[in-house]
Design a protein around this motif. Structure first.
Motif, PDB file in Angstrom:
ATOM      1  N   THR A 154      41.218  32.474  41.798  1.00 13.24           N
ATOM      2  CA  THR A 154      39.804  32.472  41.422  1.00 13.24           C
ATOM      3  C   THR A 154      39.204  33.856  41.637  1.00 13.24           C
ATOM      4  N   PHE A 155      39.481  34.451  42.801  1.00 13.20           N
ATOM      5  CA  PHE A 155      38.969  35.802  43.081  1.00 13.20           C
ATOM      6  C   PHE A 155      39.468  36.783  42.030  1.00 13.20           C
TER       7      PHE A 155
ATOM      8  N   PHE B 195      32.112  29.213  37.509  1.00 13.34           N
ATOM      9  CA  PHE B 195      32.595  28.854  38.842  1.00 13.34           C
ATOM     10  C   PHE B 195      31.414  28.479  39.730  1.00 13.34           C
ATOM     11  N   SER B 196      31.584  27.430  40.512  1.00 11.69           N
ATOM     12  CA  SER B 196      30.525  26.988  41.419  1.00 11.69           C
ATOM     13  C   SER B 196      30.756  27.584  42.803  1.00 11.69           C
TER      14      SER B 196
ATOM     15  N   LYS C 290      37.711  39.564  34.964  1.00 11.94           N
ATOM     16  CA  LYS C 290      36.781  39.327  33.861  1.00 11.94           C
ATOM     17  C   LYS C 290      35.414  39.955  34.095  1.00 11.94           C
ATOM     18  N   GLY C 291      35.121  40.293  35.360  1.00 14.66           N
ATOM     19  CA  GLY C 291      33.820  40.874  35.663  1.00 14.66           C
ATOM     20  C   GLY C 291      32.677  39.889  35.556  1.00 14.66           C
ATOM     21  N   SER C 292      32.994  38.594  35.666  1.00 20.46           N
ATOM     22  CA  SER C 292      31.979  37.550  35.547  1.00 20.46           C
ATOM     23  C   SER C 292      32.428  36.328  36.334  1.00 20.46           C
TER      24      SER C 292
ATOM     25  N   LEU D  79      31.912  35.269  48.569  1.00 15.87           N
ATOM     26  CA  LEU D  79      30.491  35.254  48.206  1.00 15.87           C
ATOM     27  C   LEU D  79      30.010  36.642  47.784  1.00 15.87           C
ATOM     28  N   LEU D  80      30.525  37.687  48.441  1.00 17.81           N
ATOM     29  CA  LEU D  80      30.193  39.052  48.027  1.00 17.81           C
ATOM     30  C   LEU D  80      30.666  39.290  46.599  1.00 17.81           C
ATOM     31  N   LEU D  81      31.881  38.846  46.293  1.00 18.17           N
ATOM     32  CA  LEU D  81      32.415  38.971  44.942  1.00 18.17           C
ATOM     33  C   LEU D  81      31.566  38.160  43.962  1.00 18.17           C
TER      34      LEU D  81
END
Length: 185
Positions: A4-5, A17-18, A11-13, A62-64
């Motif tokens: 996921t990371f 994702f929740s 993709k830069g987006s 969360l930072l990502l």
């Protein structure tokens, strides 16, 4: 978690994702870090270490998430994170100020840990519950419709018998006729 990371970074987006499961894990890890501290539950450094690492990983995610999300996508997670931080500050204050034994501190923080651990494992359902709830409510409507569609005639206050309606009005203005008047029925 790592795929996921990587996908978000590549993709830069954040796409769709929740962040809810990660926010739930932050709160769970924070509670267990508190539980493992010597002034709450002595000799539990392993609990603090493991959950501290988990907390760091979740903050990294969360930072990502905040880096690659739109302003609109950031509002709800920031609000939830703020509430979690206020909640943790309250728990720490109450634990240190009002609970004076290791047993009482361990009990209170441990119960919170169990509650938020359960929430953490249930949090992926946050994506499915709205759809499941809609399906359940739709099924309830169909069951009620089936139960009351062929209800017996009703008498009005004036004593006039009103037969049940045998025509269903559709939203586009058409209608579907009931079984009366059809051959072979």
């Amino acid at each position: 978690m790592v795929p996921t990371f990587y996908r978000i970074w590549r993709k830069g987006s954040v796409e769709d994702f929740s962040p809810i499961p990660y926010l739930a894990t932050v709160l769970n890890c924070a509670v267990w870090v508190l539980y493992g501290l010597p002034f709450v539950h002595p000799h539990s450094i392993l609990v603090t270490t493991i959950n501290g690492i988990g907390l760091a990983i979740e903050f990294f995610y969360l930072l990502l998430y905040f880096t690659y999300s739109t302003k609109q996508q950031k509002v709800k997670p920031l609000l939830i994170l703020s509430v979690e931080l206020i909640f943790m500050a309250t728990v720490v204050t109450v634990t240190l100020a009002a609970l004076h034994t290791y047993e009482s501190r361990s009990l209170m923080v441990g119960i919170l840990g169990i509650i938020f651990g359960t929430c953490m494992y249930a949090s992926p359902l946050s994506v499915m519950i709205p759809n499941g709830l809609g399906a359940a409510l739709g099924a309830t409507q169909l069951i009620l419709y089936g139960c009351y569609y062929s209800s017996p005639p009703k008498k009005t206050r004036t004593g006039v018998t009103v037969p049940p309606k045998q025509e269903i009005q559709l939203p586009y203005g058409g209608s579907v006729q009931g079984n009366e008047g059809k051959a072979g029925v």
